[in-house]
Design an enzyme around this catalytic site. Structure first.
Site, PDB file in Angstrom:
ATOM      1  N   ASP A  27       0.798  -1.249   0.000  1.00  0.00           N
ATOM      2  CA  ASP A  27       0.000   0.000   0.000  1.00  0.00           C
ATOM      3  C   ASP A  27       0.823   1.288   0.000  1.00  0.00           C
ATOM      4  OD1 ASP A  27      -1.904  -1.971   0.247  1.00  0.00           O
ATOM      5  OD2 ASP A  27      -2.815  -1.193   2.073  1.00  0.00           O
ATOM      6  N   GLU A  75      -4.577  -0.877  -1.412  1.00  0.00           N
ATOM      7  CA  GLU A  75      -5.893  -0.943  -0.764  1.00  0.00           C
ATOM      8  C   GLU A  75      -6.862  -0.073  -1.548  1.00  0.00           C
ATOM      9  OE1 GLU A  75      -6.059   0.283   3.365  1.00  0.00           O
ATOM     10  OE2 GLU A  75      -8.231   0.054   3.444  1.00  0.00           O
ATOM     11  N   LYS A 132      -6.511  -5.068  -3.101  1.00  0.00           N
ATOM     12  CA  LYS A 132      -7.156  -5.690  -1.940  1.00  0.00           C
ATOM     13  C   LYS A 132      -8.201  -4.744  -1.355  1.00  0.00           C
ATOM     14  CE  LYS A 132      -3.433  -4.374   1.334  1.00  0.00           C
ATOM     15  NZ  LYS A 132      -4.210  -3.548   2.275  1.00  0.00           N
ATOM     16  N   LYS A 135      -7.665  -4.683   4.861  1.00  0.00           N
ATOM     17  CA  LYS A 135      -6.357  -4.293   5.388  1.00  0.00           C
ATOM     18  C   LYS A 135      -5.336  -5.391   5.110  1.00  0.00           C
ATOM     19  CE  LYS A 135      -8.287  -0.600   7.034  1.00  0.00           C
ATOM     20  NZ  LYS A 135      -8.279   0.588   6.149  1.00  0.00           N
ATOM     21  N   VAL A 160       3.105   0.368   4.213  1.00  0.00           N
ATOM     22  CA  VAL A 160       2.382   1.170   5.204  1.00  0.00           C
ATOM     23  C   VAL A 160       0.946   0.674   5.340  1.00  0.00           C
ATOM     24  CG1 VAL A 160       3.823   3.175   4.784  1.00  0.00           C
ATOM     25  CG2 VAL A 160       1.699   2.931   3.482  1.00  0.00           C
ATOM     26  N   THR A 161       0.341   0.935   6.539  1.00  0.00           N
ATOM     27  CA  THR A 161       1.009   1.424   7.735  1.00  0.00           C
ATOM     28  C   THR A 161       1.328   0.230   8.639  1.00  0.00           C
ATOM     29  OG1 THR A 161      -1.096   1.771   8.913  1.00  0.00           O
ATOM     30  CG2 THR A 161      -0.222   3.636   7.680  1.00  0.00           C
ATOM     31  N   CYS A 165      -2.200  -2.180   7.861  1.00  0.00           N
ATOM     32  CA  CYS A 165      -2.154  -3.157   6.762  1.00  0.00           C
ATOM     33  C   CYS A 165      -0.944  -4.079   6.840  1.00  0.00           C
ATOM     34  CB  CYS A 165      -2.238  -2.426   5.429  1.00  0.00           C
ATOM     35  SG  CYS A 165      -3.882  -1.706   5.186  1.00  0.00           S
ATOM     36  N   GLN A 205       7.741 -12.626  22.272  1.00  0.00           N
ATOM     37  CA  GLN A 205       7.403 -14.036  22.567  1.00  0.00           C
ATOM     38  C   GLN A 205       8.068 -14.990  21.583  1.00  0.00           C
ATOM     39  OE1 GLN A 205       3.227 -14.669  24.007  1.00  0.00           O
ATOM     40  NE2 GLN A 205       2.901 -12.703  23.013  1.00  0.00           N
TER      41      GLN A 205
HETATM   42  C1  C5J Z   1      -3.088   0.866   5.362  1.00  0.00           C
HETATM   43  C2  C5J Z   1      -4.763   2.170   6.438  1.00  0.00           C
HETATM   44  N1  C5J Z   1      -2.598   0.592   4.165  1.00  0.00           N
HETATM   45  N2  C5J Z   1      -3.950   2.565   7.407  1.00  0.00           N
HETATM   46  N3  C5J Z   1      -4.307   1.454   5.387  1.00  0.00           N
HETATM   47  O1  C5J Z   1      -2.464   0.638   6.376  1.00  0.00           O
HETATM   48  O2  C5J Z   1      -5.933   2.454   6.457  1.00  0.00           O
END
Ligand code: C5J
Length: 223
Positions: A27, A75, A132, A135, A160-161, A165, A205
């Site tokens: 993204d 996205e 897509k 996320k 990102v982010t 995602c 972990q």
């Molecule tokens: C992504 C968002 N790509 N933060 N989208 O992380 O809405």
């Protein structure tokens, strides 16, 4: 036969076979990264995401040089929004919702300027681009089929982010049996504390979702 590579990483060294690894670039879209775009219009500081572009461009170049497949995601939604659940569509302030007019076209709609990847990281011919609606990059996409077709077992995860995602995709990948190395300076968040904690959560972990390393270490391993 390609030889196994090892990357210094958290929580332990990460080994991968260059023949079964892919670089996933999540993204890196204008609407999230450019001043004036959707992300900034929500009050976010896009400089924190912009900082990812330079190291990620270098990592993508190293992957291409090593014949490691680069898979990009975006996205977004169909123009008629038929693939956007109402619960997602109705999120946020009216006028700043998915499908509304933004500075770079309708927000997160496929085919709009803002929905596409920033120029510096543009896919080259032959690279897969996964569109897509969610996320995660596995939900309602062909990513599983692409990875199976190419014999991919390990993912180098960027984009990102970090806490949205990237995290959702790493969790989806982990449950599907993929080993994920998240590249710390090639993922970005609008929130510095989410960046730090998001990365910590991956490696905690004993590596509950995967491993974390910086791009210099990954480029060295690819070269
Ligand atoms: C992504 C968002 N790509 N933060 N989208 O992380 O809405």
């Amino acid at each position: 036969l390609p030889t196994a590579r090892s990357v210094p990483a958290r929580p332990t060294a990460f080994t991968f076979d260059p023949g079964t690894v892919a670089l996933l670039v999540i993204d890196m879209q204008r609407d999230f990264l450019l001043p004036g775009g959707f992300g900034e219009s929500l009050g976010n500081d896009v400089a924190l995401l912009q900082a990812v572009v330079e190291p990620l461009a270098a990592l993508i170049a190293a992957a291409r040089a090593a014949d490691v497949p680069v898979i990009h995601t975006r996205e977004g939604h169909l123009p008629d929004l038929s693939d956007c659940p109402p619960a997602k569509l109705l999120r946020g302030n009216p006028s700043q919702r998915i499908g509304d007019p933004g500075r770079f076209g309708r927000i997160l709609i496929r085919g709009e300027y803002g929905h596409d990847i920033v120029d510096e990281l543009a896919p080259v011919a032959g690279e897969v681009v996964i569109d897509k609606p969610g996320k995660g990059a596995f939900y309602a996409t062909e990513l599983s089929e692409v990875l199976a077709r190419d014999g991919i077992e390990t993912l180098l995860v960027t984009g990102v982010t970090t806490e949205v995602c990237v995290h959702t995709t790493v969790r989806e990948a982990n449950d599907r049996g993929y080993r994920c190395l998240v590249v710390s300076d090639c993922v970005g968040s609008y929130f510095p504390e989410f960046q730090r904690v998001g990365l910590d959560m991956i490696a905690a972990q004993g590596g509950i979702f995967g491993w974390v390393a910086d791009s210099a270490a990954v480029v060295t391993a690819l070269t």
